[in-house]
Design a protein around this motif. Structure first.
Motif, short mmCIF file in Angstrom:
data_model
loop_
_atom_site.label_atom_id
_atom_site.label_comp_id
_atom_site.label_asym_id
_atom_site.label_seq_id
_atom_site.Cartn_x
_atom_site.Cartn_y
_atom_site.Cartn_z
N ARG A 126 64.22 -78.43 -69.46
CA ARG A 126 65.24 -77.59 -70.06
C ARG A 126 64.56 -76.45 -70.80
O ARG A 126 63.75 -76.67 -71.69
CB ARG A 126 66.10 -78.38 -71.04
CG ARG A 126 67.28 -77.58 -71.62
CD ARG A 126 68.00 -78.35 -72.72
NE ARG A 126 69.25 -77.74 -73.11
CZ ARG A 126 69.37 -76.74 -73.99
NH1 ARG A 126 68.27 -76.24 -74.58
NH2 ARG A 126 70.56 -76.24 -74.28
N GLU A 159 63.38 -82.06 -60.41
CA GLU A 159 62.96 -82.34 -59.04
C GLU A 159 62.61 -83.81 -58.90
O GLU A 159 62.11 -84.45 -59.84
CB GLU A 159 61.77 -81.46 -58.64
CG GLU A 159 60.54 -81.64 -59.51
CD GLU A 159 59.42 -80.69 -59.14
OE1 GLU A 159 59.73 -79.53 -58.77
OE2 GLU A 159 58.24 -81.10 -59.20
N SER A 181 67.12 -78.55 -65.35
CA SER A 181 66.79 -78.50 -63.93
C SER A 181 65.75 -79.59 -63.67
O SER A 181 65.18 -80.15 -64.61
CB SER A 181 66.23 -77.13 -63.54
OG SER A 181 65.02 -76.86 -64.24
N ARG A 213 65.04 -75.67 -51.69
CA ARG A 213 65.02 -76.85 -52.54
C ARG A 213 64.01 -77.91 -52.12
O ARG A 213 63.71 -78.82 -52.89
CB ARG A 213 66.42 -77.49 -52.58
CG ARG A 213 67.46 -76.64 -53.29
CD ARG A 213 68.78 -77.37 -53.41
NE ARG A 213 69.77 -76.61 -54.16
CZ ARG A 213 69.91 -76.63 -55.47
NH1 ARG A 213 69.11 -77.40 -56.19
NH2 ARG A 213 70.84 -75.92 -56.08
#
Length: 299
Positions: free
Chosen positions: A108, A83, A81, A265
């Motif tokens: 991770r 950002e 994941s 998000r």
């Protein structure tokens, strides 16, 4: 389910409907309402609740086992994941300018291992010349071998000509501890030895044994408001492989951020950064500050 002959059909239907929905909070609320409405049947309601809790525990255990197996079987390139962050900044210290800031964070999390990759660039051109060019990239694997204790490794690269170095490479390893780890509040600390090589803008370079200490603090102040605090301190010995008692150079990187959640998000962040070097190159000051206003998109 446990036999419920004495409980009215309406009550049984109400509880069964709540269980069928699958919302554990609603089930608990309905059971409490049934207990208050039919106090004479509290023993039967208690039996229903006990059976529901057993089934709930079994369901959660099966779900956790399934998720753990999925993580165990996942390849290295799965479960990541991240950002991305982009915005502007205003600096003071060696310069008084405004510019752009961008970063990428990838993470991770496995059962015992976690991997964290970070990259950031702050860049400014003024009157046709580059007045700020700061890069930072790091990779940190962690091994969680206890409930709150972990071992870490760290490889990091920095470039900041404004502070007098073309490249600063560091590797470190040590132990960390999760002091607080609960919903909405976390605090982790870590420390260990480090080896650092610095390439200065005048062409010279030096390498040294150092000690690293870091702090990571997150606090969910409100539903949409979060305070973050990341601090890294490195103390050098001036190149001698001895215990760190009287370091010749200490650097501090402190980043305080305030995140406002715009959507699931998207977040808006205001951050204040301090970079301190106790023994900077000639003509450079010890402290640089940076104020960022950025947008962060999670994926």
């Amino acid at each position: 389910m446990v036999a419920r002959a004495e409980l009215p059909d309406g009550a049984r239907a109400m509880i069964d409907a709540a269980v069928a929905i699958g919302d554990d909070t609603k089930v608990a609320t309905v059971i409490e309402l049934a207990r208050a409405t039919w106090p004479g049947d509290s023993a039967e309601i208690d039996a229903i609740e006990s059976q529901w809790k057993v089934e709930l525990a079994q369901r959660k255990s099966a779900k956790a086992a399934h998720e753990a197996e999925a993580v165990r079987q996942a390849g290295f390139f799965a479960l990541w994941s991240g950002e991305g962050e982009f915005g502007g900044f205003k600096s003071s210290g060696n310069t008084d300018t405004a510019g752009i800031s961008a970063s990428l964070k990838l993470e991770r999390k496995g059962l015992d291992w976690a991997h964290l990759v970070k990259a950031r660039v702050d860049y400014q051109r003024q009157d046709g010349t580059t007045s700020r060019e700061q890069f930072l990239a790091s990779y940190e694997p962690r091994w969680q071998f206890g409930k709150n204790v972990f071992a870490y490794g760290l490889a990091q690269y920095e470039r900041n000509r404004l502070q007098g170095f073309d490249g600063r490479y560091a590797v470190s390893g040590g132990l960390g501890y999760k002091v607080i780890d609960r919903d909405g509040l976390s605090l982790a600390v870590k420390a260990g030895p480090a080896w650092r090589v610095t390439q200065f803008t005048d062409g010279s370079s030096e390498s040294s044994l150092a000690g690293l200490a870091a702090l990571d603090f997150d606090w969910q102040v409100l539903d949409r408001l979060k305070l973050t605090q990341d601090t890294n301190v490195v103390a050098e010995t001036g190149g001698e492989a001895v215990l760190i008692v009287d370091g010749s150079n200490t650097t501090l990187n402190l980043v305080t951020g305030l995140d406002f959640e715009v959507s699931d998000r998207l977040r808006a962040r205001m951050a204040y950064q301090i970079d301190y070097d106790s023994n900077p190159p000639a003509g450079k000051v010890s402290t640089d500050t940076l104020t960022r206003a950025t947008l962060i998109y999670g994926f």
